[in-house]
Enzyme design. Sequence first.
Site, short mmCIF file in Angstrom:
data_model
loop_
_atom_site.label_atom_id
_atom_site.label_comp_id
_atom_site.label_asym_id
_atom_site.label_seq_id
_atom_site.Cartn_x
_atom_site.Cartn_y
_atom_site.Cartn_z
N THR A 74 0.85 -1.20 0.00
CA THR A 74 0.00 0.00 0.00
C THR A 74 0.88 1.25 0.00
OG1 THR A 74 -0.08 -0.10 2.42
CG2 THR A 74 -1.92 -1.10 1.23
N ALA A 75 2.18 1.06 -0.32
CA ALA A 75 3.12 2.19 -0.25
C ALA A 75 3.34 2.78 -1.65
CB ALA A 75 4.43 1.71 0.38
N ARG A 76 4.25 2.20 -2.41
CA ARG A 76 4.49 2.65 -3.78
C ARG A 76 4.82 1.45 -4.66
NH1 ARG A 76 2.08 6.63 -2.74
NH2 ARG A 76 2.76 8.79 -2.88
N ASP A 98 -2.41 -2.16 -3.65
CA ASP A 98 -3.15 -0.91 -3.87
C ASP A 98 -2.36 0.03 -4.77
OD1 ASP A 98 -5.27 1.03 -3.35
OD2 ASP A 98 -3.88 2.04 -1.99
N GLU A 125 0.56 3.94 -12.94
CA GLU A 125 -0.74 4.40 -12.42
C GLU A 125 -1.17 5.64 -13.16
OE1 GLU A 125 -0.67 5.04 -8.21
OE2 GLU A 125 0.07 3.03 -7.78
N HIS A 170 -5.13 2.41 -5.95
CA HIS A 170 -4.46 3.44 -5.14
C HIS A 170 -5.48 4.30 -4.37
CE1 HIS A 170 -0.59 6.06 -4.81
NE2 HIS A 170 -1.35 6.19 -3.73
N ILE A 171 -6.15 3.64 -3.43
CA ILE A 171 -7.17 4.34 -2.64
C ILE A 171 -6.87 4.28 -1.14
CG2 ILE A 171 -9.07 4.17 -4.32
CD1 ILE A 171 -10.06 1.71 -2.64
N GLY A 172 -5.59 4.08 -0.82
CA GLY A 172 -5.22 3.93 0.60
C GLY A 172 -5.73 5.05 1.48
N SER A 173 -5.66 6.28 1.00
CA SER A 173 -6.07 7.41 1.85
C SER A 173 -7.45 7.95 1.45
CB SER A 173 -5.02 8.53 1.76
OG SER A 173 -4.80 8.90 0.42
C1 DGY Z 1 0.08 9.59 -0.40
O1 DGY Z 1 -0.34 10.45 0.38
O2 DGY Z 1 1.28 9.51 -0.68
C2 DGY Z 1 -0.91 8.69 -1.02
O3 DGY Z 1 -0.29 7.71 -1.78
C3 DGY Z 1 -1.91 9.45 -1.86
O4 DGY Z 1 -1.26 10.30 -2.71
#
Ligand code: DGY
Length: 320
Positions: free
Chosen positions: A237-239, A263, A268, A286-289
Amino acid sequence: MTKPKLLITRKLRPVVEKRAARDYDVVLNHDDTVFSSEELISACRKVDAVLPCHSEHFSAEVIEAIGPGLKIIANHSVGTDHVDLAAAKAAGVVVTNTPDVLSDATAEIAMLCMLGAARRGAEGDAMVRSGQWTFWSPAFMVGRQVTAKRFGILGMGRVGQVAADRARGFGMEIHYHNRSRLPAHLEKGAIFHNTLESLLGCSDVLSLHCPVTVDNAGIISARTLALLPDRAIVVNTARGALIDEEALVAALTSGKLFAAGLDVFRVEPVGNPALAALPNVFLLPHIGSATEETRDAMGMRALDNLDVFFAGEDPGDRVA
Ligand code: DGY
């Protein structure tokens, strides 16, 4: 007093755009269109400040082309890998991010990815949704239970620590590798590994929570995947750039890995079609936040950083 001119590159939550419009001479992106590099350069040349997301890339070339007018890049993200921090620093452009406020939401998504992978969530959802669920047996859709398994965290920063707390709730044993060992009150009994290799050897679930840098891009590779226990689960869920996706596909196909929950991806939006073709991968875009609470908090934090900067002080979340 003239308000500073602020470009907000993407559509943010109404409460955030309203506050920005009150305090800044703001340029909004009502249609949420994605800027090309040329459009980004041209729009940034006309403002004092920009509030971008990770979807806008501020390479050294882009920063140079924008020129001296832009004073601050106040990111709406904790990650800053989309900004060349050295180039920004050299150009005298301040850069900030939004740490802390997204830790809970991102840790929740890590749990969703872990459970989605361990319990075959993608397969099950697709089967019921497509009307192909025509059979049931005790031997059907058997996954792996996470209770009492080892949860290995690469990067025990703010998000990693919350993910550890959530995984403790599932009765998991916490292991981690980090640049430095945490004090006992933050470690909360988690087992520190001073090498990545040592962490990998005891990660039934490996969850990535470190920022991507030039030094750790592709750190999850054929070599490091081979060090995981057989039938481990990888959660990211990072990069996306932390993982060699070709090696991940190979490990998922050979059965070395039981599953992955992802994620984030190297490319992307879109993701990776080779990963998407595998049944044992649980995928999110990419919906972690991406929760109401966290998006509000991220926007407010980015505006707080701008307010502090334009009051002539150093923003607390300054990263360059
Ligand atoms: C972040 O804050 O880095 C998240 O991946 C959303 O951009």
